[in-house]
Design a protein around this motif. Structure first.
Motif, PDB file in Angstrom:
ATOM      1  N   GLU A 534      16.085  22.825  -7.758  1.00 50.07           N
ATOM      2  CA  GLU A 534      15.430  23.368  -6.578  1.00 50.07           C
ATOM      3  C   GLU A 534      13.906  23.334  -6.630  1.00 50.07           C
ATOM      4  O   GLU A 534      13.267  22.912  -5.678  1.00 50.07           O
ATOM      5  N   ASP A 552      20.199  25.176  -9.907  1.00 52.90           N
ATOM      6  CA  ASP A 552      19.455  26.225  -9.202  1.00 52.90           C
ATOM      7  C   ASP A 552      19.113  27.264 -10.269  1.00 52.90           C
ATOM      8  O   ASP A 552      19.992  27.993 -10.746  1.00 52.90           O
ATOM      9  N   ASP A 555      19.427  31.582  -8.239  1.00 56.01           N
ATOM     10  CA  ASP A 555      19.942  31.571  -6.876  1.00 56.01           C
ATOM     11  C   ASP A 555      20.025  33.024  -6.433  1.00 56.01           C
ATOM     12  O   ASP A 555      20.719  33.832  -7.063  1.00 56.01           O
ATOM     13  N   TRP A 683      22.190  22.347  -4.652  1.00 55.18           N
ATOM     14  CA  TRP A 683      22.196  23.207  -5.849  1.00 55.18           C
ATOM     15  C   TRP A 683      22.802  24.586  -5.553  1.00 55.18           C
ATOM     16  O   TRP A 683      23.110  25.325  -6.453  1.00 55.18           O
ATOM     17  N   ASP A 684      22.953  24.883  -4.248  1.00 55.81           N
ATOM     18  CA  ASP A 684      23.564  26.163  -3.914  1.00 55.81           C
ATOM     19  C   ASP A 684      25.085  26.140  -4.098  1.00 55.81           C
ATOM     20  O   ASP A 684      25.718  27.190  -4.179  1.00 55.81           O
TER      21      ASP A 684
HETATM   22 CA    CA Z   1      19.764  28.721  -4.037  1.00 54.76          CA
END
Ligand code: CA
Ligand code: IPD
Ligand code: CA
Length: 745
Positions: A534, A552, A555, A683-684
């Protein structure tokens, strides 16, 4: 001398096993009770797999016929070990232990009942997993099947006399410093070696090389299934060594004599399958079987060129030399002409350069006066090339010392133009044959180029620990744990915050720090892989590499910046843009979960345990749903809220956590029924989608299409299967939302 205790709460164990066990349920209950006695601090067992394996008719029969024998074998421990302990083969001491096969069987029964007491010494030195709990939990079914076959074989009345007499011996060999060769100075001539693509390392008369972990057995009891693990899994008596061997030091190897081959298997890595019992030819003398466990250097930690540096070469040469040297305690069965079969030692997960490893083993065998048989495991041209080079060097009367010096020179030359084997030939002026071959280098080059770390996704071990075989999953787990501890401490600090696209889009110093830790390690271990992350590499590549890590670092940054504990660390791996492995840490819950495609989803912390999806009884009434709003403040927010408002009266509740990865884990572990979000980045959900799918959930786009990272889509839905059906169906009526458009008024 150190001993390990064998009996902890023995009277209570005997009581728990007073009635004969003949059913799956009684076995399951016994294991739970015994675990509670021996490991009161860690009494839980995962019974899912044991149930699914043993519930087939064949295993019901096994329970009836063989289980009482295993029970009796376990209860015979005090008679077989009247001292109440077994000795440990401690580091630094050259020593042999001998067990009758009947003793081995009792020890393996103890491992089967998960009744191995903590050994009481320095816990870092012994393999951390020494019972079959992870096998029972579903790690590598092939090994459990082989163990069932083993007990079946041992339970036969005709075998009993043999078991009394035959032995398994375990010898820790230690090479004193004074006897360590000075490799660069050796004048020993290089000795012939035989290279073949079709050789197998198996009980066929030759000594068998075990490409070991320094903790003998590697990940065999935790789901690892490469060369060493398969060897041990198919010959269960080898597993006794895990009870008695501290990890090997660089000047040590461990020889196993006498273990019998029980299981036949096919496949490798996660595809390994037990195909039945190995036939035993009449007159087979297992006491002639010799396996030598030699652990290679973990080269993935070094740039490829470093493998040619003297200190690292010395480490490998000395280890291989000791492994190949004839064992004086086995002189009768190990005459000077007995060959040893080896191959690409330490070239898989450990990242060794194959041609270098082959030549180092030829040098070590020459010095140890051992006839070497080298398998290239199906690679015909590579076998031919190695054969040609070694034969040519021998013809030119090269010595071990000369080859050593040439390799060191190659390492220093940084000559990227000429790969390793051609370079050695050039040094030796072996032009005639080799240079003609080198003309065809396009064909041969792949075999000569330093092979970077190979991805070992299939080898991931469901219960990785710090000393186990390196693999992508292992690296990811270590990173997740390390960064999770960092954030557990750092959450108390006042965070240093910057904004990105809007005043609400934040990044903190720890997002960057965690990302730096993850990326630098991944780069070192997997230099060929792509990285999408990210903060530093936020753009999805136009063309995804064969393998890409998707990270990530934090997050739920907004939560984190507020010292709110709902945040996650997410490390995913995609193969050609398809998510294939995921590790997510939830630092505030001290949880780490992970999954590999096809292998199930596991908690790694607080303890290794498989988990599966939980379906609510009534959909949507019993559903607890969640969504994310992200940084969207425009029309899409209205659309999200439209579906939110529609569903809220129909389901139990809808929550907003503020961390997509957290939500994925909640759905995967059954704490939330379903999650949707319209605008996510890869990446989520890369890691979370694997974890959720492997637990039995569905993770797709809003319209049910499978998740790929290169499809440009940003909508994502993950839910238990029936909830997923429901959500896809109901979302389909929100055409504007699907298209990312505002709600029409
Ligand atoms: Ca995220
Ligand atoms: C955000 C969180 C949030 C989700 C957003 C993401 P970040 O990630 O996962 O729950 O709604 O869409 O961008 O910025 O905290 O890493
Ligand atoms: Ca983030």
């Amino acid at each position: 001398m150190t001993n390990r205790p064998l009996f902890s709460g023995w009277d209570r164990i005997v009581q728990a096993l007073s009635a004969p066990l003949t059913t799956l349920q009684s076995l399951q209950d016994a294991i739970v009770t015994i675990r509670g006695i021996v490991h009161p601090q860690n009494p839980r067992v995962n019974d899912l797999s044991l149930r699914s394996y043993l519930s087939t008719p064949a295993y019901a029969q096994w329970c009836l016929e063989v289980l009482p024998f295993v029970q009796q074998s376990f209860l015979r421990l005090p008679t077989l070990f009247p001292e109440g302990t077994i000795p440990i083969l401690s580091q630094g001491t050259d020593r042999t232990l001998e067990f009758t096969k009947i003793q081995c069987c009792a020890l393996l029964s103890m491992m089967f009942f998960e009744a191995v007491p903590f050994w009481g010494g320095d816990s870092d030195r012994m393999p951390p997993f020494d019972d079959f709990s992870h096998l029972h939990a579903g790690c590598c079914p092939a090994f459990l099947e082989s163990i069932f076959l083993y007990f079946q074989r041992m339970s036969k009345p005709a075998e009993q006399a043999r078991l009394q007499n035959e032995k398994v011996t375990i010898h820790r060999r230690v090479l004193p410093t004074a006897e360590t060769p000075t490799w660069g100075e050796l004048t020993t001539p290089l000795a012939p070696a035989h290279f073949s693509p079709s050789l197998r390392i198996q009980p066929d008369g030759a000594v068998e090389a075990d490409f070991a972990n320094r903790y003998i057995g590697g990940g065999v009891l935790q789901g690892g299934c490469v060369q060493e693990e398969i060897m041990f899994g198919m010959s269960p008596e080898c597993l006794v060594s895990l009870l008695v061997c501290e990890y090997m030091l660089p000047n040590e190897v461990i020889t196993l004599r006498g273990p019998e081959l029980v299981g036949l298997c096919e496949g490798y890595g996660r595809k390994v399958r037990c195909t039945g019992e190995a036939p035993v030819a009449p007159g087979t003398d297992w006491s002639r079987r010799l396996i030598v466990a030699m652990d290679a250097l973990e080269c993935y930690q070094y740039p490829a060129q470093h493998q040619y540096t003297p200190s690292l070469m010395d480490r490998e040469l000395t280890k291989a030399y000791l492994a190949f040297a004839h064992d004086p305690t086995c002189a009768a069965i190990d005459p000077p002409d007995r060959p040893l079969t080896t191959g690409h030692w330490g070239c898989g997960a450990f990242g060794g350069h194959k041609p270098l490893k082959a030549l180092l083993q030829v040098m070590a065998a020459s010095q140890a006066r051992r006839a070497l048989q080298y398998s290239t495991f199906g690679e015909e041209p590579f076998a031919q090339a190695l054969q040609a080079v070694v034969d040519a060097l021998i013809e030119q009367h090269w010595t071990v010392g000369r080859l050593y010096a040439a390799i060191v020179k190659y390492g220093r030359s940084c000559d990227d133009e000429v790969p390793f084997l051609p370079w050695i030939c050039k040094e030796a002026a072996v032009t005639v044959f080799f240079w003609s071959m080198y003309q065809f280098r396009l064909f041969l080059l792949p075999f000569f180029l330093p092979r970077q770390h190979e991805l070992n996704v299939p080898f991931l071990i469901p219960a990785c620990s710090s000393h186990t075989t390196c693999s992508s999953g292992y690296v990811a787990l270590q990173l997740a744990e390390q960064c999770s501890s960092l954030l557990q401490r750092a959450i108390k600090e006042e965070q240093v915050i910057e904004t990105k696209s809007t005043f609400a889009d934040l990044v903190t110093a720890y997002d960057k720090k965690v990302e730096e830790i993850i990326i630098s390690t991944v780069r070192r271990a997997f230099p060929d892989h792509g990285i999408v992350s990210e903060e530093s590499f936020p753009v999805s590549p136009a063309e995804w590499k064969e393998w890409s890590w998707v990270v990530d670092p934090i997050d739920g940054t907004t939560n984190w910046a507020n010292q709110n504990p709902v945040f996650a660390i997410s490390i995913g791996l995609a193969h050609r843009a398809v998510p294939i492995m995921g590790v997510i840490a939830l630092p505030s819950l001290r949880e780490v979960v992970y999954a590999i495609r096809g292998r199930g989803s596991f908690y790694y912390k607080p303890e290794t345990k498989q988990f599966t999806v939980r379906e609510p009884s009534n959909v949507p009434q019993d559903c607890l749903l969640t969504t994310g709003i992200g940084y969207e403040r425009g029309p899409l927010l209205q659309a999200t809220m439209g579906y939110f408002m529609e569903q809220l009266p129909l389901c139990r509740a809808i929550r907003l956590s503020g961390s997509a990865c957290w939500d994925n884990v909640m759905v995967a572990t059954g704490r939330i029924s379903g999650y949707w979000e319209r605008r996510l980045k890869v990446w989520d959900y890369c890691a979370g989608s694997v974890i959720a799918q492997e637990s039995g959930c569905r993770a797709t786009r809003f319209d049910g299409r499978p998740v790929r990272l290169d499809d440009g889509a940003e909508d994502y839905i993950v839910a238990a299967p029936r909830v997923h059906d429901y959500m896809v169906r109901t979302l389909a009526t929100h055409q504007f939302y699907l298209a990312g458009q505002p709600t029409p008024h």
